[in-house]
Design a protein around this motif. Structure first.
Motif, short mmCIF file in Angstrom:
data_model
loop_
_atom_site.label_atom_id
_atom_site.label_comp_id
_atom_site.label_asym_id
_atom_site.label_seq_id
_atom_site.Cartn_x
_atom_site.Cartn_y
_atom_site.Cartn_z
N LEU A 42 41.07 29.15 39.69
CA LEU A 42 41.45 28.98 41.10
C LEU A 42 42.96 28.82 41.24
CD1 LEU A 42 38.67 26.61 42.52
CD2 LEU A 42 39.17 28.96 43.25
N TRP A 43 43.55 28.05 40.35
CA TRP A 43 45.00 27.86 40.41
C TRP A 43 45.75 29.17 40.17
CZ3 TRP A 43 48.74 24.87 42.02
CH2 TRP A 43 50.02 25.01 41.46
N GLU A 44 45.28 29.94 39.20
CA GLU A 44 45.93 31.20 38.90
C GLU A 44 45.77 32.22 40.04
OE1 GLU A 44 47.83 32.17 36.37
OE2 GLU A 44 47.77 30.20 35.41
N LEU A 45 44.62 32.18 40.71
CA LEU A 45 44.43 33.09 41.85
C LEU A 45 45.25 32.66 43.06
CD1 LEU A 45 40.55 33.64 41.63
CD2 LEU A 45 42.35 35.31 41.08
N TRP A 46 45.51 31.38 43.18
CA TRP A 46 46.25 30.88 44.36
C TRP A 46 47.76 30.96 44.14
CZ3 TRP A 46 49.33 26.39 44.93
CH2 TRP A 46 49.71 26.13 46.26
N SER A 47 48.22 30.63 42.95
CA SER A 47 49.66 30.63 42.69
C SER A 47 50.16 32.05 42.42
CB SER A 47 49.98 29.72 41.50
OG SER A 47 49.37 30.22 40.32
N ARG A 48 51.43 32.27 42.62
CA ARG A 48 52.03 33.59 42.44
C ARG A 48 52.91 33.67 41.21
NH1 ARG A 48 54.08 35.15 48.60
NH2 ARG A 48 52.02 35.07 49.59
N GLN B 135 47.93 36.69 29.73
CA GLN B 135 48.39 36.87 31.11
C GLN B 135 47.59 37.98 31.79
OE1 GLN B 135 50.33 34.75 32.33
NE2 GLN B 135 50.66 35.58 34.38
N ALA B 136 46.26 37.80 31.79
CA ALA B 136 45.39 38.78 32.42
C ALA B 136 45.57 38.75 33.93
CB ALA B 136 43.94 38.52 32.05
N GLY B 137 45.08 39.80 34.58
CA GLY B 137 45.24 39.94 36.01
C GLY B 137 44.26 39.09 36.81
N ARG B 138 44.30 39.32 38.10
CA ARG B 138 43.45 38.54 39.01
C ARG B 138 41.97 38.84 38.81
NH1 ARG B 138 46.36 36.38 43.30
NH2 ARG B 138 44.51 36.48 44.63
N ARG B 139 41.65 40.04 38.40
CA ARG B 139 40.24 40.37 38.19
C ARG B 139 39.64 39.54 37.06
NH1 ARG B 139 39.96 47.01 38.64
NH2 ARG B 139 40.63 47.16 40.85
N THR B 140 40.39 39.36 36.01
CA THR B 140 39.90 38.55 34.89
C THR B 140 39.68 37.11 35.33
OG1 THR B 140 41.02 39.96 33.30
CG2 THR B 140 40.37 37.77 32.55
N MET B 141 40.64 36.58 36.09
CA MET B 141 40.49 35.21 36.57
C MET B 141 39.33 35.08 37.55
SD MET B 141 42.46 33.14 35.11
CE MET B 141 43.38 33.58 33.63
N ALA B 142 39.15 36.06 38.38
CA ALA B 142 38.04 36.02 39.34
C ALA B 142 36.70 36.09 38.62
CB ALA B 142 38.17 37.17 40.34
N ALA B 143 36.62 36.92 37.57
CA ALA B 143 35.38 37.01 36.80
C ALA B 143 35.07 35.69 36.10
CB ALA B 143 35.48 38.15 35.79
N GLY B 144 36.10 35.07 35.52
CA GLY B 144 35.88 33.78 34.88
C GLY B 144 35.43 32.71 35.87
N LEU B 145 36.01 32.75 37.07
CA LEU B 145 35.62 31.78 38.10
C LEU B 145 34.17 31.99 38.53
CD1 LEU B 145 36.23 29.58 40.18
CD2 LEU B 145 37.16 31.37 41.68
N LEU B 146 33.77 33.22 38.78
CA LEU B 146 32.42 33.50 39.26
C LEU B 146 31.36 33.16 38.22
CD1 LEU B 146 32.97 36.89 41.15
CD2 LEU B 146 32.65 34.60 42.14
#
Length: 231
Positions: free
Chosen positions: A116-122, A57-68
């Motif tokens: 993308l889903w994790e960054l968009w959903s709350r 359950q990493a934060g938004r930064r981890t998800m953003a890094a994986g996306l980029l």
């Protein structure tokens, strides 16, 4: 596992699959261009290390890094297969698409969709029981492993094939002077008169080499000025 959803589990295993294929093709890239080999090793290390935080359950930064990172890898792959990379020993020459590429891109696309889903959903949707979590983990692990293992095996014979300006060198051939292919060799005559492969023609009558038999002389004589006649 109460906060980890099925999408994060799938993304974590997909990231591990992409890391495995990138690590498998890195040696062949080192041989053709060391900088590309360094890129594949770096991508494999990032994708393997990203999987564990994604499960926690990493934060938004981890998800953003994986996306980029994964989106950039897919974009770089598209450029290399369409117009060719602008730098390197094969600059401007597009490479051919193979199964290893498609498998890796599929894994990276899954990571991008989940990120993308994790960054968009709350709100994250966890599992109601550990059994359901184990089922999802087993299914995701088996599916990714079933796709990754054949790709890793093929990566051992991975080569850089370009769509333009190349010839098939797998068929052995030789060149004469000036780089031209030698002409078809002329058949060498054999002692019996053949052309090196075809059987000699049958000799005509009287050409067998045997001495001709003398014809019997006529027992009749004719006086001068008279024509010969048959008996």
């Amino acid at each position: 596992m109460d906060d980890t959803g099925a999408d994060r589990i799938l993304a974590a295993f997909a990231s591990l699959g992409a890391a495995a294929t990138h690590a498998a093709v890195a040696p062949s890239h080192f041989g053709s261009w060391p900088l590309s080999g360094v890129f594949f090793i770096a991508a494999a290390i990032f994708q393997a290390s990203w999987a564990l935080p994604a499960l926690r359950q990493a934060g938004r930064r981890t998800m953003a890094a994986g996306l980029l990172v994964n989106a950039g890898s897919i974009l770089l792959w598209l450029v290399s297969r369409t117009s060719g990379l602008p730098i390197g020993p094969h600059a401007g020459l597009p490479e051919q698409v193979d199964r290893v590429d498609l498998t890796t891109v599929a894994f990276e696309a899954v990571v991008c969709v989940v990120a993308l889903w994790e960054l968009w959903s709350r709100h994250a949707r966890g599992f109601r029981s550990s059994f359901s979590a184990a089922v999802v983990i087993g299914a995701a692990g088996a599916g990714v492993t079933g796709l990754a293992i054949p790709a890793v095996e093929l990566a051992g014979s991975h080569s850089h094939s370009h769509g333009h300006g190349t010839t098939d060198e797998s068929v052995p051939h030789s060149h004469g002077q000036g780089g031209e292919h030698p002409a078809t060799p002329t058949p060498t005559p054999t002692p019996d008169g053949g052309d090196g492969g075809a059987p000699p023609a049958s000799p005509a009558v009287g050409e067998t080499g045997e001495p001709e038999r003398p014809r019997p002389a006529s027992s009749h004589t004719h006086a001068p000025g008279t024509a010969p006649h048959d008996d």
